[in-house]
Design a protein around this motif. Sequence first.
Motif, mmCIF file in Angstrom:
data_model
loop_
_atom_site.group_PDB
_atom_site.id
_atom_site.type_symbol
_atom_site.label_atom_id
_atom_site.label_comp_id
_atom_site.label_asym_id
_atom_site.label_seq_id
_atom_site.Cartn_x
_atom_site.Cartn_y
_atom_site.Cartn_z
ATOM 1 N N SER A 96 1.731 -27.927 1.958
ATOM 2 C CA SER A 96 0.729 -27.909 3.325
ATOM 3 C C SER A 96 1.053 -28.965 4.168
ATOM 4 N N THR A 97 0.689 -28.664 5.512
ATOM 5 C CA THR A 97 0.857 -29.680 6.407
ATOM 6 C C THR A 97 -0.496 -29.824 7.230
ATOM 7 N N ASN A 98 -0.857 -30.971 7.628
ATOM 8 C CA ASN A 98 -2.319 -31.503 8.156
ATOM 9 C C ASN A 98 -3.346 -30.781 7.594
ATOM 10 N N LEU A 99 -3.414 -31.035 6.153
ATOM 11 C CA LEU A 99 -4.416 -30.209 5.677
ATOM 12 C C LEU A 99 -5.208 -31.394 4.544
ATOM 13 N N ASN A 100 -4.499 -32.546 4.730
ATOM 14 C CA ASN A 100 -5.288 -33.803 3.988
ATOM 15 C C ASN A 100 -5.038 -33.592 2.642
ATOM 16 N N TYR A 101 -3.819 -32.971 2.069
ATOM 17 C CA TYR A 101 -3.738 -32.755 0.612
ATOM 18 C C TYR A 101 -3.406 -34.095 -0.056
ATOM 19 N N ASP A 102 -4.115 -34.448 -1.178
ATOM 20 C CA ASP A 102 -3.974 -35.753 -1.960
ATOM 21 C C ASP A 102 -3.518 -35.656 -3.203
ATOM 22 N N GLY A 103 -3.170 -34.384 -3.702
ATOM 23 C CA GLY A 103 -2.829 -34.044 -5.053
ATOM 24 C C GLY A 103 -3.838 -33.526 -5.712
ATOM 25 N N ALA A 104 -4.866 -33.365 -5.443
ATOM 26 C CA ALA A 104 -6.017 -32.696 -5.923
ATOM 27 C C ALA A 104 -7.050 -32.234 -4.864
ATOM 28 N N SER A 105 -7.305 -32.596 -3.639
ATOM 29 C CA SER A 105 -8.183 -31.965 -2.718
ATOM 30 C C SER A 105 -7.240 -31.729 -1.580
ATOM 31 N N ILE A 106 -7.982 -31.036 -0.843
ATOM 32 C CA ILE A 106 -7.214 -30.400 0.514
ATOM 33 C C ILE A 106 -8.587 -29.874 1.443
ATOM 34 N N HIS A 107 -8.165 -29.851 2.773
ATOM 35 C CA HIS A 107 -9.234 -29.388 3.569
ATOM 36 C C HIS A 107 -9.970 -28.195 3.300
ATOM 37 N N TYR A 108 -11.105 -28.305 3.507
ATOM 38 C CA TYR A 108 -12.046 -27.372 2.878
ATOM 39 C C TYR A 108 -11.634 -25.816 3.522
ATOM 40 N N ASN A 109 -11.028 -25.642 4.470
ATOM 41 C CA ASN A 109 -10.649 -24.221 4.896
ATOM 42 C C ASN A 109 -9.650 -23.680 4.131
ATOM 43 N N TYR A 110 -8.771 -24.384 3.368
ATOM 44 C CA TYR A 110 -7.576 -23.929 2.756
ATOM 45 C C TYR A 110 -8.190 -22.872 1.484
ATOM 46 N N ASN A 111 -9.361 -23.379 0.882
ATOM 47 C CA ASN A 111 -9.940 -22.582 -0.141
ATOM 48 C C ASN A 111 -10.619 -21.227 0.450
ATOM 49 N N ARG A 112 -11.057 -21.259 1.428
ATOM 50 C CA ARG A 112 -11.590 -19.977 2.371
ATOM 51 C C ARG A 112 -10.325 -19.054 2.478
ATOM 52 N N TRP A 113 -9.186 -19.767 2.951
ATOM 53 C CA TRP A 113 -7.908 -18.769 3.371
ATOM 54 C C TRP A 113 -7.786 -18.281 2.133
ATOM 55 N N VAL A 114 -7.445 -18.982 0.986
ATOM 56 C CA VAL A 114 -7.058 -18.359 -0.352
ATOM 57 C C VAL A 114 -7.945 -17.239 -0.807
ATOM 58 N N ASN A 115 -9.447 -17.492 -0.813
ATOM 59 C CA ASN A 115 -10.087 -16.585 -1.242
ATOM 60 C C ASN A 115 -10.412 -15.448 -0.492
ATOM 61 N N ASN A 116 -9.851 -15.439 0.840
ATOM 62 C CA ASN A 116 -9.999 -14.162 1.606
ATOM 63 C C ASN A 116 -8.675 -13.374 1.319
ATOM 64 N N LEU A 117 -7.352 -14.230 1.013
ATOM 65 C CA LEU A 117 -6.380 -13.495 0.670
ATOM 66 C C LEU A 117 -6.410 -12.884 -0.740
ATOM 67 N N ARG A 118 -7.200 -13.509 -1.525
ATOM 68 C CA ARG A 118 -7.553 -12.861 -3.009
ATOM 69 C C ARG A 118 -8.447 -11.569 -2.820
ATOM 70 N N GLN A 119 -9.103 -11.807 -1.816
ATOM 71 C CA GLN A 119 -10.099 -10.397 -1.779
ATOM 72 C C GLN A 119 -9.354 -9.524 -1.114
#
Length: 133
Positions: A96-119
């Motif tokens: 990722s870029t510009n999503l504040n990834y620190d090895g365990a956490s990331i910008h909260y929108n990332y999880n929404r994007w992945v969940n939408n992709l899953r659905q």
Amino acid sequence: MRRFKFAVVGLLTLLVAACRTAPVENVTHHAFPAGTEKLSLAQIEESIIKAASDRDWIITRQAEGVLFATYSPRSHMAKVRIGFDKTEFSIVYADSTNLNYDGASIHYNYNRWVNNLRQDILREVSAKAALAN
């Protein structure tokens, strides 16, 4: 002076909201719906590519059963590895870029994007299986 205090509080609230992070939520070994087992691996791949493309993810094929998807809204970028076979699929963080990834956490929108992709993947694979009947 009072307006200035409200403006500062409002600005700080916006900054904190913009930097919110959450634990990375990978999708691992998610089963396809019943009835999709009759699809070929190529048909499943086609469904995944369509689902991702419809949400503006850019897909690159790594190998049979392995795709990489990149999503780049505004100044952000998320890249995931999508592994799949005839029964299940996974979506796992890759970069990722510009999503504040620190090895365990990331910008909260990332999880929404992945969940939408899953659905969307589940919906596309199910639709293709229904047409194959």
